[in-house]
Design an enzyme around this catalytic site. Structure first.
Site, PDB file in Angstrom:
ATOM      1  N   PHE A 153       0.831  -1.202   0.000  1.00  0.00           N
ATOM      2  CA  PHE A 153       0.000   0.000   0.000  1.00  0.00           C
ATOM      3  C   PHE A 153       0.864   1.250   0.000  1.00  0.00           C
ATOM      4  O   PHE A 153       1.845   1.327   0.747  1.00  0.00           O
ATOM      5  CB  PHE A 153      -0.865   0.070   1.262  1.00  0.00           C
ATOM      6  CG  PHE A 153      -1.835  -1.055   1.453  1.00  0.00           C
ATOM      7  CD1 PHE A 153      -3.138  -0.961   0.988  1.00  0.00           C
ATOM      8  CD2 PHE A 153      -1.450  -2.209   2.136  1.00  0.00           C
ATOM      9  CE1 PHE A 153      -4.043  -1.990   1.197  1.00  0.00           C
ATOM     10  CE2 PHE A 153      -2.347  -3.247   2.354  1.00  0.00           C
ATOM     11  CZ  PHE A 153      -3.652  -3.138   1.878  1.00  0.00           C
ATOM     12  N   ASP A 154       0.476   2.238  -0.790  1.00  0.00           N
ATOM     13  CA  ASP A 154       0.951   3.598  -0.573  1.00  0.00           C
ATOM     14  C   ASP A 154       0.246   4.125   0.674  1.00  0.00           C
ATOM     15  O   ASP A 154      -0.745   3.551   1.138  1.00  0.00           O
ATOM     16  CB  ASP A 154       0.628   4.450  -1.801  1.00  0.00           C
ATOM     17  CG  ASP A 154       1.069   5.891  -1.654  1.00  0.00           C
ATOM     18  OD1 ASP A 154       2.079   6.136  -0.964  1.00  0.00           O
ATOM     19  OD2 ASP A 154       0.399   6.773  -2.220  1.00  0.00           O
TER      20      ASP A 154
END
Length: 365
Positions: free
Chosen positions: A207-208
């Site tokens: 995930f960013d």
């Protein structure tokens, strides 16, 4: 569109009005009669972690899309009927779905009666006639997908909440934006530029941070005032948790399943591994991200702060089944290194007008 960015794809259009009922019933009967060894009991939607995938996310349908675009609906449906016994090739979400099923297998071994597992739903605007080929393809690859939603040309987005959807993946960017607007965690998934072998036994999700797990608050500061002001803002608000972003709930669901393995003493052998891969700098803005996760009772197995460096090379080492980011240039960079990347169309960065409005509103602060 920036050079090197992936093109946004759209789902094929609806099929003809007449449904091939005998073909549909024949395929469905075959699917229902699969042995119990191959077909475990399906969980109740409200108890499961529901992943909805579109047909063009799960399978490659490039030729079919070309026929639909160039020759129209009737020829598209005719082609599907003529080839319904030929399975589709795997699409970008296929390895992710296989990894979900591998986790389910482990969970069923540890908790035979639990319904707290992944439940995959095929969500498409295709007609039931095309559904026969989809069912045949699912059977061919021994996928366990029992819930279908085929809307015959209408948008399926209105059904996502009824299916208790935790994550929606599609090749159609318009539908993904519609889902995000409805408060559903969603992303447009893209095929990598080359194939990379991923783990068959451990689900890996990257995930960013900002505008993915977290809100776009910090990105608004950057857009309005630049990096120096952003660093000052993050330091001053280090102990104030960020608001949640669109995929926070999905990370939460993954964490819930991870804890089922931890409670059996299997933390090191857990078949789910999560990663925070962010352009933030650890020293100047990393603490707030980690403290925000802690305030939610969440964590990622690894946290990687790149201080603006490209994400692609690092993702090549991680080899996640899917990587979520709100910036298309990070999606393109991941693609180039063989990573299946998904764009989350959320936040100020998605619309230049929103960025200008943010700059104007924040200028008064």
């Amino acid at each position: 569109m920036e050079p090197g960015q992936p093109r946004e794809a759209r789902e094929p259009g609806p099929g003809a009005e007449t449904a091939a009922v005998p073909r549909w019933e024949e395929a469905k009967t075959f699917y229902d009669n699969l042995s119990s060894k191959k077909k475990p009991k399906s969980p109740k939607p409200q108890n499961a972690v529901t992943i909805a995938v579109s047909s063009r996310a799960l399978f490659r349908m490039d030729e079919e899309q070309r026929i639909y675009t160039e020759q129209g609906v009737e020829e598209y449906v005719r082609y599907q009927l003529e080839h319904e016994n030929e399975p589709f090739s795997p699409g970008p979400a296929f390895p992710f779905v296989k990894a979900l099923e591998a986790v389910n297998k482990r969970l069923r071994e540890l908790y035979p009666d639990s319904e707290d597992i992944f439940d995959i739903v095929l969500m498409t605007n295709n007609h039931a006639q095309v559904g026969v080929r989809l069912i045949n393809s699912i059977n061919h690859y021994d996928l366990f997908i029992e819930r279908f939603c085929m809307t015959g040309g209408n948008s399926p987005i209105c059904y996502l909440k009824a299916y208790h959807t935790n994550l929606y993946l599609s090749a159609d960017a318009d539908k993904v934006r519609e889902a995000i607007d409805e408060g559903i965690a969603a992303a447009t998934i893209f095929s990598p530029s080359r194939d990379v072998v991923v783990s068959q036994s451990q689900l890996r999700v990257a995930f960013d941070g900002d505008a993915v797990l977290f809100s776009d608050e910090s990105e608004r500061i950057v857009k309005a005032h630049g990096l120096d002001r952003f660093f000052e803002h993050e330091k001053a608000h280090e102990n104030k948790p960020l608001a949640q972003g669109p995929l926070k709930g999905f990370l939460e669901a993954l964490g819930r399943l991870q804890k089922k393995f931890y409670s059996k003493g299997l933390r090191l052998e857990c078949p789910i591994r999560t990663y925070l891969v962010t352009a933030r700098s650890a020293a100047s803005s990393g603490a707030r991200a980690l403290k925000t996760l802690r305030s939610w009772g969440l964590e990622t197995d690894e946290a990687l702060f790149l201080a603006g460096a490209p994400k692609g090379p690092l993702l090549e080492k991680i080899r996640p089944h899917i990587f979520f980011d709100d910036q298309m240039f990070h999606v393109a960079g991941a693609q180039e290194m063989g990573t299946v990347a998904a764009h989350v169309p959320y936040g100020v960065a998605q619309n230049p007008r929103r960025a200008a409005a943010a700059k104007q509103s924040l200028g008064a602060q």
